[in-house]
Design a protein around this motif. Structure first.
Motif, PDB file in Angstrom:
ATOM      1  N   THR A 426       0.830  -1.202   0.000  1.00 60.88           N
ATOM      2  CA  THR A 426       0.000   0.000   0.000  1.00 60.88           C
ATOM      3  C   THR A 426       0.861   1.248   0.000  1.00 60.88           C
ATOM      4  O   THR A 426       1.810   1.372   0.773  1.00 60.88           O
ATOM      5  CB  THR A 426      -0.934   0.005   1.232  1.00 60.88           C
ATOM      6  N   LYS A 453      -7.100  -1.362  -2.486  1.00 63.50           N
ATOM      7  CA  LYS A 453      -6.151  -1.897  -1.508  1.00 63.50           C
ATOM      8  C   LYS A 453      -6.086  -3.414  -1.603  1.00 63.50           C
ATOM      9  O   LYS A 453      -5.096  -4.020  -1.165  1.00 63.50           O
ATOM     10  CB  LYS A 453      -6.567  -1.493  -0.084  1.00 63.50           C
ATOM     11  N   ASP A 454      -7.147  -4.017  -2.159  1.00 60.45           N
ATOM     12  CA  ASP A 454      -7.206  -5.479  -2.127  1.00 60.45           C
ATOM     13  C   ASP A 454      -7.490  -6.112  -3.494  1.00 60.45           C
ATOM     14  O   ASP A 454      -7.727  -7.314  -3.576  1.00 60.45           O
ATOM     15  CB  ASP A 454      -8.270  -5.922  -1.124  1.00 60.45           C
ATOM     16  N   LYS A 487      -4.705   6.164  -0.656  1.00 64.96           N
ATOM     17  CA  LYS A 487      -3.934   4.981  -0.320  1.00 64.96           C
ATOM     18  C   LYS A 487      -4.395   3.804  -1.164  1.00 64.96           C
ATOM     19  O   LYS A 487      -5.595   3.540  -1.285  1.00 64.96           O
ATOM     20  CB  LYS A 487      -4.082   4.666   1.166  1.00 64.96           C
ATOM     21  N   ALA A 488      -3.453   3.077  -1.712  1.00 66.32           N
ATOM     22  CA  ALA A 488      -3.796   1.924  -2.549  1.00 66.32           C
ATOM     23  C   ALA A 488      -2.566   1.076  -2.798  1.00 66.32           C
ATOM     24  O   ALA A 488      -1.443   1.551  -2.743  1.00 66.32           O
ATOM     25  CB  ALA A 488      -4.378   2.393  -3.874  1.00 66.32           C
ATOM     26  N   ARG A 489      -2.826  -0.208  -3.095  1.00 71.80           N
ATOM     27  CA  ARG A 489      -1.751  -1.095  -3.559  1.00 71.80           C
ATOM     28  C   ARG A 489      -1.892  -1.326  -5.060  1.00 71.80           C
ATOM     29  O   ARG A 489      -0.906  -1.535  -5.746  1.00 71.80           O
ATOM     30  CB  ARG A 489      -1.830  -2.424  -2.802  1.00 71.80           C
TER      31      ARG A 489
END
Lengths: 510, 318
Positions: A426, A453-454, A487-489
């Motif tokens: 993240t 995020k997922d 926020k992020a992956r």
């Protein structure tokens, strides 16, 4: 536009009957049926390279585009009399009155600190005063003050650029409010062309030559009083033949008005939708400059010109209007980040240096660029795509391999696709940057960006239209502030519309 | 094998007068024909393929519109760029002028759409310069109707020192050319005139006219702004589209050394094209006089289509 080679070999086959008539040096072929006139031609494409979507840039234009950000200097008599155009006063070479040789090293060092890769220096502005010892006119440093006679601005700046590995370019105003021949072909042939030849011959390699589109109007034109002379901007200067001459002297130099265009404003922004495609007529009409013309038949990309203060030439009181580093950063996002190059003015003062407030802002800009747009979270990371061109080397991994010459593509006719980048962990994302492989033409017309995020639940990040050479997207495409980020992956880019199969060589995440 | 047509002098056209000499491909009235691609990496420039063009018997000689004996046939290859066409070398160069003259070319193509011409030549007196240097590009005022002869008209203007030595007739300037197959296009009866009226009307011909169009809800707005700052009333950036038919207000702040004198407003449709196409007006240009900057309102009557606004100004008196 350079004209290279022509073909001279028409070919005929499959006639049922033909008659040759030889008269001197010509042939007439008679076809008496609707049988096929020409033979079929097949061109193999073993690497499955996508067909170009025209127009496409030349190599010269690609090198210019990759320069991205460079400086502009407005310095000369106007600096000493506090005027912008200088057309409204009787020419006097003594008005250019420096106390010492200007410190062009300081100019270039300041630009370098901002992250600029080159400098375009004003050699002659609309007032007509030449800042080098030209043979074309008496209105130059040659006939100035004792110090002025030692000044050669293009020499000083080109040498300073060479020391720092920065590119050198020049500005010559086509409009000359002091020259008695202005508005006649005598001016074009024996003044302007002579000035261009001197600049293009005596100061090393150039990457850009700038011809201001402001033209005609009031001036002294060698007389004792103000008069008005107007010209037809589209035809008077014979740009296409001038361009041909310039390229013979400077083969790597892009020429204003034919190989790049003005963005249409001096406020520092390109259109959110911005096509590099354009038409030559529009160069002088100047109505579509900010957005470009999607179906334009020539590749004439946009350049944003902007002032670091509120004026082109320095005045003491204008130092208070120096834009902050944040303001300059926003301009960068709205120009380089919108498929345009950015030329940023850094006006030296009467002491021959760029004043401290401007130096500070430019250094601040350089730091912001370094801090916010250097560390690429996506570099080397895993990428997947819903469509991939096959066969051939067009894998999605080309997008994060750091190589601008490899690219991802879809198959012909597949105009939409999604690309997902796994950042590995993240991150707080502020900007997503996209770059098309524009050597084969600009294509993308619409896209959205989402983050997750997922890799299951997605949050919108931004929506855009064109991409082109480079498009930097902030959250909601809002450039007003750096903001909190998102926020992020995972980052997903959905191409929603394209002229043909989209080609992307790099996606970066900051 | 190259087909060369022997030389017959073509009268030079000047701004002061002109001769309506045709290039009809009947009587050696041009120097040579070949193919030309403006794209440097074209297979027709790199030698991978040979262009195909020839003067042939008119395959439609029975049709009244054009019953001339010979026409120019050009193979529009799928491998050429959008600026790939048939090159016709003139017997004598033609000087351009800032006053317009009109080039008429009869075209028959299986595809409808615009035709483009590229004029190649050089500057008069520049003896070492190639006479194949690009001079001007023009797109036809008319749309070509598929499978019918059309008189495509091109408006030519340029610097009076520029000479045209060849014309490149480009049948399809779309960015994505026909990929699946080549096709043949015919050209004939090239003529210069001071009249932009097509020599004949083609059944089914169309132009990009707005007369039958329903007006859009929004139109595009663009500014051409030097020595000033343009902003929305709230101080933010101006939008790229505004509502059709409603007043529009915005701010202009001139730089210190300049005073505003007015706005030149170009409004209508196809603002990048010709003002009149087949005598149908596409756009208008009006000037609003102003004595001061600040909040400015464009009346709704000018927001009848897309708008380009140029800020007019002069030096502030010293």
């Amino acid at each position: 536009m350079n004209i290279d080679r022509t073909t001279h070999n028409p070919h005929l086959m499959q006639k049922k009957q033909f008659k040759h008539l030889l008269l001197g040096t010509f042939f007439i072929i008679s076809v008496q049926s609707n049988a096929q006139i020409f033979k079929p031609q097949i061109l193999d494409n073993p690497e499955n390279i996508p067909s170009p979507v025209f127009p496409v840039p030349t190599e010269r234009q690609m090198q210019w585009f990759e320069t991205e950000f460079y400086g502009f200097t407005h310095y000369g008599p106007n600096t000493f009399v506090g005027r912008e155009w200088g057309n409204d006063r009787k020419p006097d070479p003594m008005e250019y009155n420096p106390a010492s040789i200007p410190d062009c090293d300081q100019w270039i060092e300041t630009m370098h600190s901002a992250g600029m890769k080159g400098a375009v220096v004003v050699c002659k502005h609309h007032d007509g005063f030449c800042l080098w010892p030209t043979e074309s006119t008496d209105f130059s440093v040659k006939n100035g003050t004792e110090i002025a006679r030692k000044v050669n601005i293009p020499k000083l700046v080109s040498e300073a650029c060479a020391k720092r590995g920065m590119k050198f370019g020049a500005y010559i105003s086509p409009w000359d409010a002091s020259n008695k021949h202005y508005a006649t072909q005598e001016y074009v042939n024996n003044v302007l062309m002579k000035q261009i030849t001197e600049i293009c011959t005596d100061y090393g390699d150039m990457f850009e030559i700038w011809f201001d589109g402001a033209n005609g109007g009031g001036g002294y034109y060698g007389g004792e009083a103000m008069t008005t002379r107007t010209i037809n901007k589209a035809t008077y200067y014979d740009w296409d033949n001038l361009l041909d001459s310039i390229h013979k002297m400077q083969p790597n130099c892009v020429v204003w008005g034919r190989e790049y265009r003005w963005c249409g404003n001096e406020d520092g922004y390109s259109g959110k939708e911005c096509w590099s495609n354009f038409t030559i007529d529009e160069i002088t009409i100047e109505g579509a400059n900010n957005k470009g013309i999607e179906d334009g038949i020539f590749f004439i990309p946009s350049e944003v010109d902007v002032r670091t203060t509120s004026k082109w030439f320095w005045t003491k009181d204008d130092e208070a209007n120096t834009k902050s580093a944040e303001q300059l950063f926003r301009i960068y996002l709205e120009s380089v980040g919108r498929n345009a190059n950015l030329i940023m003015n850094c006006a030296p003062n009467t002491d021959g240096i760029i004043p401290e407030p401007v130096v500070n802002s430019l250094e601040g800009l350089g730091k912001l660029l370094d801090k916010r747009l250097k560390k690429d979270f996506a570099a080397g990371k895993k990428v997947s795509a819903t469509q991939t061109r096959n066969p051939g080397n067009f894998n999605a991994s080309n997008i994060t391999d750091g190589d601008k010459d490899t690219y991802w593509a879809t198959n012909d006719g597949e105009k939409t696709a999604s690309i997902t980048i796994d950042l590995g962990k993240t991150r707080t994302i502020h900007y997503v940057m996209l770059q098309e492989y524009i050597r084969l033409g600009q294509r993308i017309k619409g896209f959205t960006i989402e983050t997750s995020k997922d890799n299951t639940f997605w949050t919108p990040f931004a929506t855009g239209t064109t991409v082109g050479y480079k498009r930097i997207m902030a959250k909601d495409d809002n450039t007003e502030s750096y903001g909190e980020g998102q926020k992020a992956r995972y980052v997903r880019i959905n191409i929603t519309d394209s002229k043909e199969c989209p080609l992307i060589h790099t996606i970066s995440v900051y | 094998m190259k087909r060369i047509i022997s030389i017959l002098l073509l009268s030079s056209i000047t701004a002061a007068g002109f001769a309506q000499e045709n290039i009809s491909f009947e009587n050696n009235d041009c120097k040579a024909v070949s193919t030309y691609d403006q794209w440097k990496d074209s297979p027709f420039n790199t030698g991978k393929l040979e262009g195909q063009v020839a003067v042939i018997d008119n395959p439609y000689v029975e049709e009244q519109t054009n019953n001339s004996a010979k026409v120019l046939a050009f193979n529009r290859s799928r491998y050429g760029s959008h600026l790939y066409g048939a090159k016709v070398e003139l017997n004598s160069p033609v000087r351009l002028s800032k006053e317009p003259v009109y080039l008429h070319v009869m075209v028959r193509s299986p595809k409808s759409g615009k035709i483009t011409i590229l004029a190649l030549g050089k500057r008069h007196g520049w003896n070492s310069q190639s006479n194949s240097t690009f001079q001007i590009a023009r797109t036809s005022l008319e749309n070509v109707t598929a499978d019918k002869w059309t008189d495509a008209v091109f408006k030519l203007t340029g610097n009076e020192e520029a000479e045209i030595h060849s014309l490149v007739l480009v049948p399809d300037n779309k960015s994505m050319t026909e990929k699946d197959k080549d096709y043949v296009v015919y050209f004939d009866e090239i003529m210069l005139s001071n009249d932009d009226t097509p020599r004949f009307q083609t059944e089914g011909s169309s132009t990009e006219s707005n007369h039958e169009m329903k007006h859009p809800e929004t139109v595009s707005i663009a500014f051409n702004s030097r020595m000033c700052n343009i902003s929305a009333v709230n101080g933010g950036p101006v939008p790229e589209t505004i509502p059709f038919g409603k007043d529009y207000t915005f701010n202009i702040q001139m730089d210190d050394d300049y005073v505003i004198t007015g706005l030149k407003i170009k409004h209508g449709f196809n603002l990048s094209g010709e003002q009149f196409i087949n005598k149908r007006q596409q756009w208008k240009e009006d000037t609003i006089n102003l004595s001061k900057d600040g909040k400015i309102t464009i009346p709704a009557k000018y927001i009848d289509g897309d708008i380009n606004i140029e800020v007019l100004f002069t030096n502030r008196p010293r």
